[in-house]
Write an enzyme that holds these catalytic residues in place. Structure first.
Site, short mmCIF file in Angstrom:
data_model
loop_
_atom_site.label_atom_id
_atom_site.label_comp_id
_atom_site.label_asym_id
_atom_site.label_seq_id
_atom_site.Cartn_x
_atom_site.Cartn_y
_atom_site.Cartn_z
N ASN A 1 0.82 -4.71 -2.13
CA ASN A 1 2.15 -5.34 -2.11
C ASN A 1 3.29 -4.33 -1.97
O ASN A 1 4.32 -4.64 -1.38
CB ASN A 1 2.33 -6.22 -3.34
CG ASN A 1 2.16 -5.49 -4.63
OD1 ASN A 1 1.63 -4.37 -4.65
ND2 ASN A 1 2.59 -6.09 -5.72
N CYS B 1 3.44 -8.08 -9.13
CA CYS B 1 2.62 -8.17 -10.34
C CYS B 1 3.40 -8.66 -11.55
O CYS B 1 2.87 -9.37 -12.39
CB CYS B 1 2.03 -6.81 -10.63
SG CYS B 1 3.28 -5.52 -10.64
N GLU C 1 4.01 3.87 -15.97
CA GLU C 1 4.50 4.61 -14.82
C GLU C 1 6.00 4.80 -14.97
O GLU C 1 6.66 4.11 -15.75
CB GLU C 1 4.16 3.87 -13.53
CG GLU C 1 2.65 3.81 -13.30
CD GLU C 1 2.24 3.50 -11.88
OE1 GLU C 1 2.61 2.44 -11.37
OE2 GLU C 1 1.52 4.33 -11.29
N THR D 1 -10.69 -5.66 -11.08
CA THR D 1 -10.88 -4.30 -10.55
C THR D 1 -10.59 -3.28 -11.63
O THR D 1 -11.29 -2.27 -11.76
CB THR D 1 -9.96 -4.06 -9.33
OG1 THR D 1 -10.24 -5.06 -8.35
CG2 THR D 1 -10.17 -2.70 -8.71
N GLU E 1 -2.36 -0.23 -13.95
CA GLU E 1 -1.25 -1.17 -13.71
C GLU E 1 -1.87 -2.42 -13.12
O GLU E 1 -2.20 -2.45 -11.93
CB GLU E 1 -0.27 -0.55 -12.71
CG GLU E 1 0.50 0.64 -13.24
CD GLU E 1 1.50 0.26 -14.31
OE1 GLU E 1 1.79 -0.94 -14.49
OE2 GLU E 1 1.99 1.17 -15.00
N ASP F 1 3.07 -3.48 8.02
CA ASP F 1 1.87 -3.33 7.19
C ASP F 1 1.72 -4.52 6.23
O ASP F 1 0.62 -5.01 6.00
CB ASP F 1 2.02 -2.03 6.38
CG ASP F 1 0.72 -1.28 6.22
OD1 ASP F 1 -0.30 -1.69 6.80
OD2 ASP F 1 0.72 -0.25 5.49
P1 NDP Z 1 -7.45 -5.36 -6.12
O1 NDP Z 1 -7.74 -5.24 -7.55
O2 NDP Z 1 -8.30 -6.24 -5.28
O3 NDP Z 1 -7.49 -3.92 -5.42
C1 NDP Z 1 -6.71 -2.84 -5.87
C2 NDP Z 1 -7.24 -1.55 -5.27
O4 NDP Z 1 -8.48 -1.20 -5.90
C3 NDP Z 1 -7.54 -1.65 -3.78
O5 NDP Z 1 -7.20 -0.42 -3.17
C4 NDP Z 1 -9.02 -1.88 -3.77
O6 NDP Z 1 -9.63 -1.55 -2.56
C5 NDP Z 1 -9.48 -0.99 -4.91
N1 NDP Z 1 -10.78 -1.31 -5.48
C6 NDP Z 1 -11.43 -2.50 -5.48
N2 NDP Z 1 -12.60 -2.39 -6.15
C7 NDP Z 1 -12.71 -1.11 -6.58
C8 NDP Z 1 -13.68 -0.38 -7.33
N3 NDP Z 1 -14.79 -0.96 -7.79
N4 NDP Z 1 -13.45 0.92 -7.57
C9 NDP Z 1 -12.32 1.52 -7.14
N5 NDP Z 1 -11.37 0.88 -6.43
C10 NDP Z 1 -11.54 -0.42 -6.16
O7 NDP Z 1 -5.92 -5.77 -6.03
P2 NDP Z 1 -5.07 -6.22 -4.78
O8 NDP Z 1 -5.02 -5.12 -3.79
O9 NDP Z 1 -5.54 -7.57 -4.35
O10 NDP Z 1 -3.60 -6.33 -5.43
C11 NDP Z 1 -3.21 -7.43 -6.17
C12 NDP Z 1 -3.37 -7.18 -7.66
O11 NDP Z 1 -2.70 -5.98 -8.03
C13 NDP Z 1 -2.75 -8.28 -8.50
O12 NDP Z 1 -3.58 -8.59 -9.59
C14 NDP Z 1 -1.47 -7.63 -8.99
O13 NDP Z 1 -0.98 -8.19 -10.16
C15 NDP Z 1 -1.87 -6.22 -9.16
N6 NDP Z 1 -0.70 -5.36 -9.13
C16 NDP Z 1 -0.28 -4.75 -10.28
C17 NDP Z 1 0.87 -4.00 -10.30
C18 NDP Z 1 1.31 -3.29 -11.55
O14 NDP Z 1 2.05 -2.33 -11.43
N7 NDP Z 1 0.91 -3.70 -12.73
C19 NDP Z 1 1.71 -3.86 -9.11
C20 NDP Z 1 1.16 -4.49 -7.94
C21 NDP Z 1 0.01 -5.24 -7.97
P3 NDP Z 1 -9.71 -2.64 -1.37
O15 NDP Z 1 -8.88 -3.81 -1.75
O16 NDP Z 1 -9.16 -1.90 -0.24
O17 NDP Z 1 -11.14 -2.99 -1.25
#
Ligand code: NDP
Length: 485
Positions: A154, A285, A459, A233, A251, A95
């Site tokens: 991730n 992150c 968390e 986001t 997060e 995945d």
């Molecule tokens: P994104 O912000 O692009 O997406 C996160 C999730 O939110 C995805 O499932 C996405 O769906 C969904 N999403 C996007 N837009 C919306 C919306 N308007 N309403 C509701 N849900 C929405 O992050 P990434 O997936 O690219 O992950 C990387 C980011 O996550 C980095 O910034 C990283 O730092 C952060 N992160 C933070 C962590 C923490 O614990 N603080 C841990 C891991 C990562 P989809 O992408 O399927 O369209």
């Protein structure tokens, strides 16, 4: 494909796999080869409705069970996850592309820890008794109701469990939407929870892009949203939750500092910088991507780093010897490579890597820039790839100011042998999760989360309970009640 990666259906709702092929198809790509390994469909409005209705319907009976009963199911699920760790790790590698060497010790195992920890805690959740003379107040710790979890790509299994386990332990139901990039492993978490005895409707998985997440959050029957994702986001999700005055856990991203003082153990500091920049090909992150190194040890540090990076085994993620895998997607790899180009253009000195690896899949080299200054793009923006920026410093006061000069506040680390300096620096970091002489440990027992733009809430640990419950105060009068008229 030697392993069956195609799930029986796209969604898991009300205790069973559910399909609706009217939803937009989402191809799942193995990042090591670019090969399609599965297809799922984004949730249609009918699927979203089914999930919310099931979660709402199931929650009250779950909340009425004793914590011991709820916890027993979660702990059974934890044992099942550990027993199936190999298969779950292989799936996680397909995945995400992360090496099996990592997924076999950091993904399903971390999810199992969360299920075990919160399963154990479920029976201990209580309110309190507050004596007020003869009268008294008691508090009831009550669940929030229906919680929505939205995950990044991730750590798909870990995120599904870090949100699901405390939510369920506290008597809530959950609807989890994985990232569209990594939709597979949350379905396995749902399967295992139900096999362990979780009643139908309490842990549902729906697939889709951002719109599906948005539709879930906007529904008035949803009480809480916990997002793991980027800051942009986070802003959208927080705003949508605010419209319904919903509980949130955010997060979000980071650009965390890692300070290496001149008295640090260099080998340990290099290990910290490697773990804090190149684990999961840099897609973590909390990574310490701004590595401030005291000028007195800078060249020694860079030399040891380059020597150690040459030992990284870049290759087939399924090979247990591989220690550095591809990035999750071509898009994410190109984002990171664009930052490498910006680093070069803005005058940083490339001391290691910097290129795409000449093989199939989305591989780029672990990359190190030295002589990075605070204003460079690679020192300010979250890259979410294997790109380390090394910055110089000589003075503690100065480096503290620079370390904190960021919109983010997720994590921070310090390497030094000076005990008082270590704690002084940790106290001054503007970050939710700090490390002394280590980096990126995330045990379930410790709170994890960010300050500033990196997030809201925590968390893991006992702190998570506050984010999945609310307190009700009940005032009990023992005598007569006086009124003015
Ligand atoms: P994104 O912000 O692009 O997406 C996160 C999730 O939110 C995805 O499932 C996405 O769906 C969904 N999403 C996007 N837009 C919306 C919306 N308007 N309403 C509701 N849900 C929405 O992050 P990434 O997936 O690219 O992950 C990387 C980011 O996550 C980095 O910034 C990283 O730092 C952060 N992160 C933070 C962590 C923490 O614990 N603080 C841990 C891991 C990562 P989809 O992408 O399927 O369209």
């Amino acid at each position: 494909m030697p392993y069956d990666t195609q799930p029986p259906a796209s969604h898991f709702i009300d205790g069973a796999y559910v399909e609706d092929t009217a939803g937009t198809p989402i191809d799942v790509i193995y990042p090591a080869t670019g090969e399609k390994i599965a297809t799922v469909h984004a949730a249609t409005p009918a699927i979203v409705e089914q999930a919310i209705a099931a979660a709402r319907r199931a929650q009250a009976a779950w909340a009425a069970m004793t914590g011991t009963e709820r916890g027993r199911i979660l702990r059974r699920a934890a044992d099942m996850m550990r027993a199936r760790n190999h298969d779950l790790s292989v799936l996680e590698t397909y995945d995400t592309g992360k090496p099996y060497q990592e997924t076999s010790v950091a993904d399903a195992t971390s999810g199992a820890d969360a299920l075990e920890y919160f399963g154990g805690m479920a029976a201990t959740l209580t309110g309190e008794h507050i004596q007020l003379g003869e009268d008294w107040v008691y508090t009831r710790r009550e669940p929030l109701g229906v919680c929505v979890g939205i995950g990044a790509w991730n750590y798909p299994t870990q995120i599904a469990c870090w949100k699901g386990a405390p939510a369920l332990a506290c008597g809530n139901s959950m609807i989890f939407k994985p990232s569209e990039t990594t939709p597979l492993s949350a379905l396995k978490v749902a399967e295992i929870l139900h096999e362990a005895g979780l009643p139908a409707g309490l842990y549902n998985v729906v697939q889709g892009m951002g719109e599906v997440g948005a539709a879930l959050i906007e529904d008035p029957r949803v009480d809480k949203v916990s997002l793991t994702g980027s800051v942009p986001t986070g802003r959208k999700v927080y705003a949508a939750a605010a419209a319904g005055i919903k509980h949130v856990t955010m997060e979000l991203g980071g650009k965390s500092p890692l300070i290496v003082f001149e008295d640090a153990d260099i080998e340990n500091a290099v290990s910290g910088a490697i773990l804090g920049n190149f684990y999961s090909s840099g897609q973590v992150c909390s990574n310490g991507t701004r590595v401030f190194v005291h000028t007195a040890i800078k060249e020694k540090f860079l030399n040891r780093l380059a020597t150690r990076l040459a030992n990284a085994v870049i290759g087939d993620p399924m090979d247990p010897e591989t220690s550095f895998g591809p990035m999750v997607s071509e898009r994410q790899m190109n984002i990171a490579l664009d930052y490498v180009a910006k680093g070069k253009a803005e005058g940083a000195r490339l001391v290691y890597g910097g290129s795409r690896v000449d093989r199939d899949g989305f591989y780029m080299e672990p990359t190190v820039f030295a002589d990075v200054t605070d204003d460079m793009t690679i020192a300010r923006e979250e890259i979410f790839g294997p790109v380390m920026a090394v910055l110089d410093f000589t003075d503690e006061e100065d480096v503290m100011t620079r370390a904190n000069d960021t919109e983010f506040g997720l994590a921070a680390g310090v390497f030094t042998r000076d005990l008082t300096r270590a704690h002084r620096v940790a106290a001054r970091f503007e970050a939710g999760t700090c490390y002394i002489n280590t980096y990126n440990d995330a045990p379930v027992e410790a709170p994890f989360g960010g300050s500033k733009n990196s997030g809201v809430g925590r968390e893991n640990s006992k702190a998570a309970i506050n984010h999945y419950t609310q307190l009700k105060s009940v005032y009990v009068r023992m005598g007569d009640l006086e009124a003015p008229f």
